[in-house]
Design an enzyme around this catalytic site. Structure first.
Site, PDB file in Angstrom:
ATOM      1  N   LYS A 163      -6.526 -13.375  11.041  1.00  0.00           N
ATOM      2  CA  LYS A 163      -5.659 -12.101  11.300  1.00  0.00           C
ATOM      3  C   LYS A 163      -5.485 -12.613  13.351  1.00  0.00           C
ATOM      4  O   LYS A 163      -4.477 -13.625  13.324  1.00  0.00           O
ATOM      5  CB  LYS A 163      -6.740 -10.795  11.696  1.00  0.00           C
ATOM      6  CG  LYS A 163      -6.273 -10.128  10.090  1.00  0.00           C
ATOM      7  CD  LYS A 163      -6.992  -8.881  10.546  1.00  0.00           C
ATOM      8  CE  LYS A 163      -6.816  -8.432   8.971  1.00  0.00           C
ATOM      9  NZ  LYS A 163      -5.250  -7.480   8.354  1.00  0.00           N
ATOM     10  N   ASP A 196     -17.405 -13.003   7.035  1.00  0.00           N
ATOM     11  CA  ASP A 196     -15.769 -12.480   6.499  1.00  0.00           C
ATOM     12  C   ASP A 196     -15.596 -11.969   7.902  1.00  0.00           C
ATOM     13  O   ASP A 196     -15.954 -10.680   8.730  1.00  0.00           O
ATOM     14  CB  ASP A 196     -15.036 -10.979   5.876  1.00  0.00           C
ATOM     15  CG  ASP A 196     -14.080 -11.678   5.761  1.00  0.00           C
ATOM     16  OD1 ASP A 196     -12.942 -11.502   6.736  1.00  0.00           O
ATOM     17  OD2 ASP A 196     -13.632 -11.009   4.998  1.00  0.00           O
ATOM     18  N   TYR A 236     -14.525  -4.781   1.720  1.00  0.00           N
ATOM     19  CA  TYR A 236     -13.341  -5.027   1.565  1.00  0.00           C
ATOM     20  C   TYR A 236     -13.090  -6.702   2.007  1.00  0.00           C
ATOM     21  O   TYR A 236     -13.259  -7.279   3.233  1.00  0.00           O
ATOM     22  CB  TYR A 236     -11.976  -3.986   2.409  1.00  0.00           C
ATOM     23  CG  TYR A 236     -10.499  -5.007   2.390  1.00  0.00           C
ATOM     24  CD1 TYR A 236      -9.742  -4.568   1.003  1.00  0.00           C
ATOM     25  CD2 TYR A 236      -9.915  -5.306   3.262  1.00  0.00           C
ATOM     26  CE1 TYR A 236      -8.526  -4.891   1.268  1.00  0.00           C
ATOM     27  CE2 TYR A 236      -8.928  -5.753   3.242  1.00  0.00           C
ATOM     28  CZ  TYR A 236      -8.441  -5.870   2.330  1.00  0.00           C
ATOM     29  OH  TYR A 236      -6.971  -6.317   1.531  1.00  0.00           O
ATOM     30  N   TYR A 253       0.611  -1.315   0.070  1.00  0.00           N
ATOM     31  CA  TYR A 253      -0.114  -0.001  -0.293  1.00  0.00           C
ATOM     32  C   TYR A 253       1.025   1.092  -0.098  1.00  0.00           C
ATOM     33  O   TYR A 253       0.585   2.147   0.908  1.00  0.00           O
ATOM     34  CB  TYR A 253      -0.719   0.038   1.179  1.00  0.00           C
ATOM     35  CG  TYR A 253      -1.929  -0.999   1.310  1.00  0.00           C
ATOM     36  CD1 TYR A 253      -3.112  -1.486   0.330  1.00  0.00           C
ATOM     37  CD2 TYR A 253      -1.397  -2.479   2.470  1.00  0.00           C
ATOM     38  CE1 TYR A 253      -3.800  -2.447   0.137  1.00  0.00           C
ATOM     39  CE2 TYR A 253      -2.321  -2.985   2.600  1.00  0.00           C
ATOM     40  CZ  TYR A 253      -3.149  -3.330   1.082  1.00  0.00           C
ATOM     41  OH  TYR A 253      -4.477  -4.163   1.357  1.00  0.00           O
TER      42      TYR A 253
END
Length: 423
Positions: A269, A240, A146, A18
């Protein structure tokens, strides 16, 4: 700041995430982490307010997690999962199935969150193929959503506001709709699914909080309605929980607050306490059973080389131990209350549009970040590590953060935002 030789020697050969490599400031050289602190090469210590992209839920280097990994390294660092299995993975799979509601019983391990979403999409598409129903090839996802950076995940992100809009012309065509918050939107969502149900492989959403899309939040009631309408039409509902899972929203999983049982749940995560890559897609029994037959072609055709990595599974099991033995959800509630008290008054600062708090998530939304690099630099000067993006400054700290560390973070946001308002 002292610049170590490994940074100057190595930076010309690395491609950062990014980042516009032509204009981005040089990354800070981190040399150690401990608790909620990142130590830089010159000795400066930063309080980490985002837990390394929301992963380090127990803080850095929790001794129980590190010890479990060391023990596993001594016994079996890795072994392929094709034709073999091992205790850390099977133990973890059973624990996850027990924690999740309903018959979410079948765990498919991968290495990253985006790949777990890709696998869930493959499960959905092949479910319909195996059932003998052709044409179910598209997904319904939501604006501001996202789900990762791989090609399939990019196609279900917001096509206009998301990070992947430059790829619009080459991505798979999907249905991206508004989150149905109002009665009118619910009716429109219901009608849309009815109209396109023969094309749809699944509906996928982040529950309660759309993370990288700008930390946009919606209620458990909205999530429940989305799930019930989807399943009413006989379609598959995928959640998600990569960001929201493992306590971040105040419950172990966000779906608990809506009292739903999705067809597939994606986790990553904080699954492995932020110390090593690990992710999974967990399916209900009827999904798994659709892949059972005498034909190999009906099997799920996926198998990452490092799936169910033993050391990662050991870390994840140790993380679940800590949720059982240490007061993590109570700590999240305490963080929630502290963030409410400290951030809510920031609504009065010029240019602040909104303040949102949910569990251990605190968000300050502004009209325009103006200069995110200036903001990041100022936060470092304040001794904190924050990564403002889009139009938000946010906190997602480790659940073990001290009051003093959390105060340092919120005080820094207040001071820097006050300065920012005059620019």
């Amino acid at each position: 700041m002292t610049t170590p030789s490994w940074l100057t020697d190595g930076l010309p050969h690395i491609w950062l995430p990014y980042s516009q490599m032509k204009t981005a400031p040089a990354p800070l050289p981190a040399v150690a982490t401990d608790g909620c602190t990142i130590t830089l090469a010159d000795g400066q210590k930063l309080v980490d307010g985002i837990a390394s992209w929301w992963t380090a839920c127990h803080g850095y280097k929790h001794p129980h997690v590190i010890e479990a990994m060391k023990k596993q390294l001594d016994v079996m660092p890795h072994v392929m999962f094709g034709g073999l299995n091992h205790e850390p993975a099977l133990k973890l799979a059973k624990r996850l199935a027990t924690l999740l509601p309903g018959d979410l019983n079948r765990v498919f391990f991968v290495e990253s969150g985006s790949v777990s979403v890709e696998v869930s999409m493959k499960m959905c598409i092949q479910y319909w193929i195996n059932k003998g129903h052709k044409g179910h090839s598209k997904f319904v996802s939501f604006k501001d959503g996202y789900h990762g950076d791989t090609l399939g995940c990019m196609s279900i992100a917001d096509p206009e506001e998301g990070m992947h809009h430059v790829f619009t012309d080459v991505l798979f065509e999907q249905f991206v709709v508004d989150v149905p918050r109002t009665e009118k939107q619910l009716k429109e969502f219901d009608a849309f699914l009815a109209q396109h149900k023969d094309e749809i492989a699944g509906v996928i959403t982040e529950p309660l909080v759309q993370g990288a899309g700008g930390m946009k939040m919606f209620s458990p009631a909205v999530l429940k309605n989305m799930c019930e309408i989807t399943q009413k039409h006989g379609l598959l509902f995928v959640v998600d929980e990569i960001f929201t899972g493992f306590g971040r929203t105040g419950t172990m999983f966000a779906i608990e607050q809506a009292e739903i049982v999705p067809d597939i749940v994606c986790l990553s995560k904080a699954l492995s306490a932020g110390v090593t890559p690990l992710a999974c897609a967990i399916a209900r029994d009827h999904i798994f059973e659709a892949f059972l037959s005498d034909s190999f072609d009906d099997a799920l055709q996926h198998g990452p080389t490092f799936m169910a990595h033993p050391v990662a599974c050991a870390a994840a099991n140790a993380s679940l131990d800590l949720f059982e033995t240490e007061p993590r959800l109570e700590q999240v509630q305490h963080i929630h209350e502290k963030l409410q008290s400290a951030l809510t008054p920031l609504k009065d600062i010029k240019g602040v549009k909104d303040v949102r708090i949910l569990g251990a998530i605190g968000v300050v939304q502004v009209d325009d970040l103006k200069d995110s690099n200036w903001l990041k630099k100022r936060f470092i000067e304040e001794g904190v590590w924050l990564r403002p993006f889009r139009d938000i400054i946010y906190l997602t700290p480790a659940f073990t953060i001290t009051d003093g560390e959390l105060d340092k973070l919120t005080d820094a946001i207040k001071r820097v935002l006050t300065e920012w308002a005059t620019i």
